[in-house]
Motif scaffolding. Sequence first.
Motif, PDB file in Angstrom:
ATOM      1  N   HIS A   6      36.397  47.502  40.303  1.00 46.72           N
ATOM      2  CA  HIS A   6      35.176  47.591  41.100  1.00 46.72           C
ATOM      3  C   HIS A   6      34.733  46.188  41.516  1.00 46.72           C
ATOM      4  O   HIS A   6      34.968  45.212  40.805  1.00 46.72           O
ATOM      5  CB  HIS A   6      34.062  48.268  40.301  1.00 46.72           C
ATOM      6  N   ASP A   8      31.852  44.802  41.412  1.00 47.93           N
ATOM      7  CA  ASP A   8      30.956  44.169  40.446  1.00 47.93           C
ATOM      8  C   ASP A   8      31.738  43.572  39.278  1.00 47.93           C
ATOM      9  O   ASP A   8      31.423  42.492  38.792  1.00 47.93           O
ATOM     10  CB  ASP A   8      29.940  45.183  39.928  1.00 47.93           C
ATOM     11  N   TRP A   9      32.807  44.282  38.857  1.00 46.92           N
ATOM     12  CA  TRP A   9      33.639  43.762  37.767  1.00 46.92           C
ATOM     13  C   TRP A   9      34.345  42.484  38.218  1.00 46.92           C
ATOM     14  O   TRP A   9      34.425  41.514  37.473  1.00 46.92           O
ATOM     15  CB  TRP A   9      34.664  44.813  37.339  1.00 46.92           C
ATOM     16  N   ARG A  11      33.342  40.349  40.398  1.00 46.03           N
ATOM     17  CA  ARG A  11      32.353  39.271  40.447  1.00 46.03           C
ATOM     18  C   ARG A  11      32.117  38.692  39.054  1.00 46.03           C
ATOM     19  O   ARG A  11      32.153  37.480  38.863  1.00 46.03           O
ATOM     20  CB  ARG A  11      31.045  39.802  41.036  1.00 46.03           C
ATOM     21  N   ARG A  12      31.915  39.561  38.066  1.00 41.41           N
ATOM     22  CA  ARG A  12      31.673  39.090  36.702  1.00 41.41           C
ATOM     23  C   ARG A  12      32.903  38.382  36.134  1.00 41.41           C
ATOM     24  O   ARG A  12      32.781  37.383  35.418  1.00 41.41           O
ATOM     25  CB  ARG A  12      31.278  40.262  35.794  1.00 41.41           C
TER      26      ARG A  12
END
Length: 298
Positions: A6, A8-9, A11-12
């Motif tokens: 994903h 968001d994953w 990005r982190r």
Amino acid sequence: TADRIHPDWMRRFLFDPASLKRGTRMPTFFPKGKTNSPQVLEGNVDRQLAALWTYLKEIPRQPLPEKIVRGKVDNYELTPTDRPLLLRTFMRNAGRHAIAVGFPLKVHLAFDARQVRVAQAWRGRFLDAHATWFNRFIPDAQPLGDHVISLPTGLPLARLAHPGTPWPTKDSEAAGYRFGGYRLDRSGVPTFLYRFGSLSIEDRITPTKEGGLRRQLKATAIDGSTRVGSPLWFRAQLGKTLRARGSQGQVSDTGLHVHLASPRNTSGVVRTVKELTEWIIPLEIKNGKTAWELIYRW
């Protein structure tokens, strides 16, 4: 990749890889939340992340980057000339945390930083860096030279209740080892640094003019005590069979000759455990220190 993870994953992960994947060698792309490429998209982190995600989604329709295209045809064989060369890479016999060291004398080695051991040695040509720098999908790096020899497997140091105690089979972390990197001297020779319990270990390996390796080890008590644990042993040699060469040397069935160069009061113990014969040497801590030296020939 875009189908598997994903946004968001991703990005982190790019902000702090180690928080999501323990032990990864990947550094952050955005230290302290800032970009390393301020010239791209005006240095805007959100736009750069969006561009990366778009590229991943459309990668089947994208051409290969120019540097990768060029890397496919360029020669990336590493040849030590004036100084040693170090390459952190993946190697079949030295694992995913391998540190290959090439010497101008054309004697080379691979150190397994995860299991804190010298894994392999060879002569002649060193390594090709193409897989490390450009393409992780091809097989792990392999020695380009000849006369390749594997050094004893397993942990180098252990505390044994008595000479008949089996050598520990735990991995290095569970056994109390911690790799601490390496220090280069003025000539570029690395000294590998690691801890074993309350001992700080310095492990320096250099080539000999005869085509072998000289290994100098020093253990120092971190707390300065005169005695650390009891007793401490070093596994010098291992093989299906061992033959004595003099009072302080053993040759394995693979042709690896290990000689204890530093004078000691004992030649150690040769024993057979589970169809393997090993040569273990007791180490005495005096004034918080002990040192020993080995010569490898093959």
